[in-house]
Structure formats: C-alpha cells, structure tokens
Design an enzyme around this catalytic site. Structure first.
Site, PDB file in Angstrom:
ATOM      1  N   ASP A   1      23.873  46.650 -14.433  1.00  0.00           N
ATOM      2  CA  ASP A   1      23.317  45.783 -15.475  1.00  0.00           C
ATOM      3  C   ASP A   1      24.420  45.434 -16.464  1.00  0.00           C
ATOM      4  OD1 ASP A   1      21.258  44.510 -17.021  1.00  0.00           O
ATOM      5  OD2 ASP A   1      21.305  46.233 -18.359  1.00  0.00           O
TER       6      ASP A   1
ATOM      7  N   ASP B   1      15.218  48.263 -15.996  1.00  0.00           N
ATOM      8  CA  ASP B   1      16.106  48.691 -14.912  1.00  0.00           C
ATOM      9  C   ASP B   1      15.512  49.817 -14.076  1.00  0.00           C
ATOM     10  OD1 ASP B   1      18.174  46.918 -15.661  1.00  0.00           O
ATOM     11  OD2 ASP B   1      18.874  48.312 -17.189  1.00  0.00           O
TER      12      ASP B   1
END
Length: 788
Positions: free
Chosen positions: A334, A535
């Site tokens: 990410d 996430d």
C-alpha cells in the site's frame, strides 16, 4: 481470521498466567531431564575410563554398560512421543545403536553414543532457550495490573478491569498497561520493547502512548483509549505466543528427510552385516547414523530467526510465516502510511503579490486552529515548527467540505476551497494550481476579505527510508514490487517512479486489492504490506501479510502474519533479510548434517570406522550442526553496525535543520517566479531576502554538514567516498549563492537589476532551488534514514 479473533477474549487471562510461575515451572520440568542425563552419561564414561586406565577392564565395561542402559530409557520415550505425534522417529536409530552395542559387547561405543545423545539433547535445549529468549522476554514484560485514579483516590486494579476513558497513573519504571493518551504534562518513554530502538522519546499532552512501553521519566497520567485486550501489547503477546507454535515448512522438510533417512540407515546397517558377516560393523553404521539433535537444527534456526526479528521490532506469528517470507519473490504494498508518512505535510506556501508566504501561513494556521480537518492539523503544525505567532480566531464556523471561516486580527478569513472558477484565477493562483497538479498536492486556499491572498500546498511525503528499503528488498530476493493505492493516479505514479517500482495501480478498492494479490499469488510467493482497515482483506489473501502495527488498525494486525511494531518501513527489509538467512541456515544445517552422517555411514559400512570412533565422529557432527543453526541469531556478515551516538545526534540535528530550512526553499522559488513576472522592484527585494537567507542560515548549515556531519559519517561508513558526491553538491550550492550575491552587487551599483541580468539570475535561483531539493532528498534518504 475467525480463529485469531476468538483468541482475543482470553488475552488478558493469558497475560495474567504469564506471571504466575506456571510457565517457568513447566519449562524447568522439561529442562531437568537433559542436564541430568548428560551428567549421568558423562560420569559413567569417565568412571569407566578411570577403571580401564587402572587395569580393571570388567569394572570399566560395567560402568560403560550402565551409562548405555540409562540412556536407552529416555531414548525409547522420545521415540514413542515422536510416533504419537506422527513424526519420523529418527531417535529409533539411537535406540537400535544403543541396544546393538550392548548386544555385541561394544560398551565403550555405547557409552559414547549415550553421551552423544545426552549432549545433543542438552545443546538443543540450551539453543532453543537462547533462541526463544527474546520472545519469552516479550511475554514476561507484559503488564498485569494498573493504577486507576478516581478523583483523588488511586487504586491498583487488575488489567482486565481497565475501561476506555479511565485515568491511569503511570509511575517511573512502570510498563504502560493499555493504549492511551497523555493527560497532562510530558511523558518520557523507553519504547525499545516495541521498536527495538534504545533512544527515549517524549510524548506531550494529548499524544498517543502504546501499551508495553516503559516510563523512563516522572509520574504522568494516561487516559485509556482501549481496553487491555484491544491494546497494542496484548496483540503482540498473542503473536509471540503463536511464534514457533506451528512447525515451519523447513522443519517439516527436515522430518521428510528423516522419513527416508531412517530406512536408509537400517538398510545400510543390514547390508554391512550381510557383506561382512559381522554384527559389529552393522552397529558401527547405526552409531554414525544417530542424528539425534541433527534434525532439530532446523527448528533451532527458525526460532533463532524469530528471536532476531523480535529484537528488531518485527513480531512474526509463527515459524511458517518466517519460512514463507524467506521464499517470497513478489511484494504488494500500500502507499499511504506505508511508503509515505501517512499524514499530509506542507509542501510549499504561495502568496499573492504584496503578501509574504510567512504571513499567509500564519493567517491560515491561526484560523485552522479551530478545525479538526487533517489538512488543518498539518498547516498548524508547520506554522508552529516555523515559530510563527498565531492569533486566536473569532466568530469561527466550518462548513463541511469547504473549510473554516472566521475573523483573525480584524480580517475576515477563509481556508479551504477557493470558490473561484479555474479560468478566473489570477496568474499567480493558476501557477499554484498547475504546481499542485504536477506535484500531486492538495491546495488549501486562503481568502482575506473575500479575495484570494495565498495558498498552502500539502502532500503526503515519501518516507525517507523508503528508497533504501526498496533496494534492500530487491537484494534480499524480491523480483517484483507492486504498489496498490486508493489515491489518485498522479501522486501514485510519482511515488512509483521515485522508488523504481515494477507496477503502480491507483484508485484501488479493497476488493481490487484482494484480486491483485490473488493474481500475484498465482505466479509466486507474495507478501502484502498495509496499515489500514481497508488493507485487512488483502493481507489475509496474501501468502504473508505484513501490518504496519505502530499506527495500523487492530483489524490489520489480526489479519497479518507479521507485525512491524515500529513506524519504520525499513523493518520490513530487516525481516526479509532475517527470514532469508534463517531459512538458508535451516536447510543448510539439516541437509549438510545428514550428508556428513551419510558419508560416515559409508565409511562404517566399509569397515573404516569402528563403533567407538564413529560415535566420537557423530558427536562432532551433531554439535557442529546445532552451532551452525544458532548463527541465525547473529547479524549477517557485512551488516551495517549501529551508529555511534555522536553521529546519531548529528543526524537528528541536521534533519531538524532541514525542516527549518523548507521556508528558505520556498523563498528561492518565489523570488525566481517574481523575476519571471518582470516585477523588477519586488523581485529585487525578494532576491535580497534570499541572499540574506543564504548568508545567515543555509550556507552555515551546509558548512556545518561538510565539517561536522560528513566526517562523522565517514568514520562510520568506511571513508570519504561515502559523502564525496554530497560534498560536490555543497560546492555547487556555494557557487550559485556567490553568483546571486554578485548579481546583487551589480544591481547596487546601478540601483536596479539590468535586463541582461534577469535571465542568468533567474537561472541561478531555479538552479539553486533544484539542487537544494535534490541535495536535501539525497541526504535524507542516504544518511538521515540511518538513524532511528
């Protein structure tokens, strides 16, 4: 995921069990047999040797036979325990060898095998205790009670009774019991248990504090923001309790080796007996085929890797995760909060003609003090970092999506969206808008009495250690690096270009991230790194999920196999390097040891090794293999040593100065822009201001770096070559600064800037701005990222 969540309800009771001594008693019970067996077998061997030297061969054989018999009993128990667990019982070879020496009268060989068996078990037990020391230290460090204040009364309560909102008193040396915020004053904390860094940190009023850190200063009060079972340290304890609980694939691989090694050993022993007609030669083969601690070397290496990772602030859920990380070839990561800092910082401040950037920032920050928006927080933080005096706003209101409005120093201000169509923006504002597009930055416009007066550009900056981390990850074996982010394409592409990533995908939803991870898993072992709730599904879908646990969500940590307890992405590279090395050592120890045993077996089959000599040889092999496995506890050769304290202090000092000098870079760019606008009087004043900044602030900073920081780094990093290119940049900065001063001296002679000076002076200013930005970035990446 469900199994992991179900453990949360018992977290606090598990913490309490850590301190009641049951764990230590169990460990002691398990640890008594090995040293006792070692003492008995060594005594038997030594007594027999003394008797043999005295000429009493019968007494010597009796002593050696007794030692052999005493070793058979626990060896049989170990074989049965292994069979019950469904594992290959390689200790069966030891039992057969011991029985064989008794049957053929090779009592000395039997005593040597007994000593070898006891020594191997004792070494393995000591190695496992040493390797798991850091994991056990995490568990023993866990707090079990808290001092809660109710009015003026302070009482000690069990950790499970602490509720969100409680006010807790943390005394000197106390472990912070739950996550919370500092209620009053400043807390001085030792966070080494969580982060692996020994430097103490300060947390002011309202700042967050994580459970598990130690109060290194005076008494302070903490307002709990989480219960014990939802706090940082409880999650780490749960992870640590799982560490090593599951056998890593490398360990299972060693057991598969044992599955064919056992029949091979028995077959070679039978062949030796058949070819020679001597049971003694068969016993000799079994003696050198006794790898009692040999196959335990793989778990020792894995647990050593877990221990070393824990010391670096990386908690690995189990040995399997560490082993998979060592085989990983793809990284999916990410952006926000992982490769970037995770919160916006002021990139630049622009001012309308007639105003200064400092004035714009001061007015915007004064009004933003009443706003809870994340951009407002960044603007106020930057103004305070520049020591600007803020005024208290009056009549302040905030419309969602538009920003606050209010009165500051008699001026009606607004901070947020401009409310002016793109085509109607003045030239200076259009330049700001263009820069925001190019830099992927957000804009907070400042209006004064309804007119645009300035703008603050904000950006989530790249972590200083991110480029170095990416290089180290590639060196550790990763061949594909993919970034997934929900952010816009422009800033995502810029981060990807700076870091040299293989692929960048912007505008990703959680479902998109899961699909991308599954796609990558089909090609290679894949690691996913993230820090937010969004996430968590992707982390669970990956072969190895890694959570940035310092500021990450509980959901992310629950879904992850590995948690980085410090807010540093370079710890991921540490974990990767440790995993690769631990796996290599584990395979090397198991395969290498068995290869040496196989060679010894062939030698015994050919009659070159009698049982007694073979026992001594096998003892040496086993000890060597276990010691080799313990190398996973040590840093790899060539690993950078820790910075000396003076070098670390200098890095922190000059990093702070970089932050202070950001306004100087803005002033240089602004002066160059004024020259482009052909505003000679205003531009000359701006250039004079730049010259003053260069003389009083920037050049002294560069001189101090050259003569203080760089020599300290040279001593630490191996010579002046490490800073040579940076020194060349200092020379260029000084050259451009002298050129600007010369232009001002020429302007003083005529009273104004001549037209023929404009182009060169503008080039000097833009060039100086570019060199300084690049130079600052290189120093921050190459040097400042070395210090915690």
């Amino acid at each position: 995921m469900h199994a992991r969540r179900s453990q949360r309800s018992t977290a606090v009771s598990q913490l309490g069990a850590i301190g009641d001594g049951q764990g230590r008693q169990a460990w002691s019970a398990r640890g008594l047999l090995e040293p006792a067996l070692l003492a008995v077998t060594a005594t038997a061997l030594l007594s027999g040797g003394i008797a043999w030297a005295a000429g009493s061969r019968g007494v010597a054989d009796a002593c050696w036979a007794a030692g052999t018999v005493l070793a058979v009993v626990p060896a049989v128990a170990w074989v049965l325990a292994a069979v019950r667990k469904g594992r290959a019982g390689v200790d069966l070879i030891a039992v057969l060898a011991l029985a064989g020496t008794l049957a053929v009268g090779e009592y000395l060989a039997g005593a040597l095998i007994a000593l070898m068996l006891a020594t191997g078990r004792a070494l393995d037990a000591a190695a496992e205790r040493r390797a798991s020391h850091d994991l056990r230290a995490l568990l023993e460090h866990a707090p079990r009670s808290a001092r809660r204040r109710n009015g003026r009364e302070v009482t000690v309560v069990p950790l499970a009774e602490v509720a969100v909102g409680d006010v807790l008193v943390v005394g000197p040396g106390d472990v912070v019991p739950v996550d919370g915020t500092v209620l009053t004053g400043t807390a001085e904390l030792d966070e080494s248990v969580l982060t692996g860094e020994s430097a103490q940190v300060e947390r002011g009023t309202g700042e967050p504090v994580r459970s598990g850190v130690v109060n290194a200063g005076g008494v302070f009060e903490l307002r709990a923001t989480a219960t014990a079972q939802d706090s940082t340290y409880a999650e780490i304890v749960r992870l640590a309790q799982h560490a090593g609980a599951e056998r890593a694939p490398t360990v299972r691989l060693a057991e598969r080796y044992a599955a064919w090694f056992l029949p091979l050993s028995l077959g070679l022993a039978a062949l030796a007996w058949l070819l020679s007609g001597s049971a003694v030669r068969a016993v000799a083969v079994l003696v050198v085929a006794t790898p009692c601690p040999l196959l335990l070397a793989a778990p020792v290496a894995v647990v050593s890797g877990l221990s070393r990772a824990a010391r670096r602030g990386v908690i690995v859920r189990d040995g399997g995760a560490l082993e998979r990380l060592g085989r990983a070839r793809t990284l999916v990561i990410d952006k926000t909060g992982t490769l970037t800092v995770g919160r916006p910082h002021v990139l630049a401040v622009a001012a309308a003609p007639g105003r200064s950037p400092s004035e714009v920032l001061r007015l915007a920050a004064s009004l933003d003090q009443v706003s809870a928006h994340v951009l407002a927080e960044a603007i106020v933080r930057e103004a305070r970092a520049r020591n600007l005096t803020l005024s208290l706003p009056a009549d302040a209101t905030e419309e969602p999506g538009r920003g606050p409005t209010g009165t500051v120093d008699g001026l009606r201000l607004g901070v947020g969206k401009s409310g002016v169509p793109q085509a109607a923006l003045p030239d200076w504002a259009q330049a700001v808008d263009n820069r925001a597009v190019l830099d992927g930055a957000a804009i907070a416009w400042l209006t004064v009495d309804g007119a645009l007066a300035g703008a603050v550009l904000l950006q989530d900056p790249l972590r200083h250690d991110a480029p170095r981390t990416v290089r180290r990850l590639r060196s550790a074996g990763l061949t594909r690096l993919l970034m997934l982010t929900g952010d816009r394409a422009e800033p995502a592409r810029e981060v990807g270009a700076v870091l040299g990533l293989d692929d960048v995908r912007a505008g990703q939803l959680p479902a998109d991230k899961v699909a991308a991870v599954q796609e990558e898993r089909a090609r290679a072992v894949t690691v996913m790194v993230g820090d937010g709730v969004n996430d968590a599904p992707a982390l669970a879908a990956a072969d190895i999920g890694v959570a940035m646990g310092a500021r990450g969500s509980t959901a992310t940590s629950e879904a992850a196999d590995i948690v980085l307890t410090t807010d540093r992405v370079d710890r991921l590279a540490d974990a990767m390097e440790i995993a690769v090395r631990a796996r290599r050592i584990a395979v090397q120890s198991a395969a290498g040891g068995m290869a040496m045993s196989l060679l010894a077996m062939i030698a015994a089959l050919l009659g070159w090794l009698p049982p007694a000599v073979g026992a001594l040889l096998q003892e040496g092999i086993d000890v060597a293999v276990i010691l080799n496995a313990l190398r996973a506890l040590l840093p790899a050769r060539g690993t950078r040593t820790a910075l000396e304290p003076d070098a670390e202090d200098l890095i922190h000092r000059f990093a702070a100065e970089h932050d202070d000098l950001r306004d100087s870079l803005d002033a240089i760019r602004e002066a160059a822009g004024l020259l482009s606008a052909q505003d000679a009087p205003g531009s000359l004043a701006a250039v004079r201001h730049v010259d003053e900044l260069l003389t009083t602030r920037l050049l002294p900073h560069e001189y101090a770096e050259e003569h203080q920081l760089y020599p300290a780094l040279n001593r630490q990093l191996g010579g002046p070559e490490t800073t040579e290119t940076m020194s060349r940049a200092h020379t260029e900065i000084a050259r451009l600064s002298r050129r600007i001063t010369t232009h001002l001296r020429m302007a003083d002679e005529t009273g104004t800037l001549k037209p023929e000076q404009i182009d060169d002076l503008r080039a000097c200013l833009y060039g100086l701005h570019s060199v300084l930005r690049l130079h600052f970035s290189q120093e921050e990446e190459s040097y400042f990222s070395l210090a915690p």
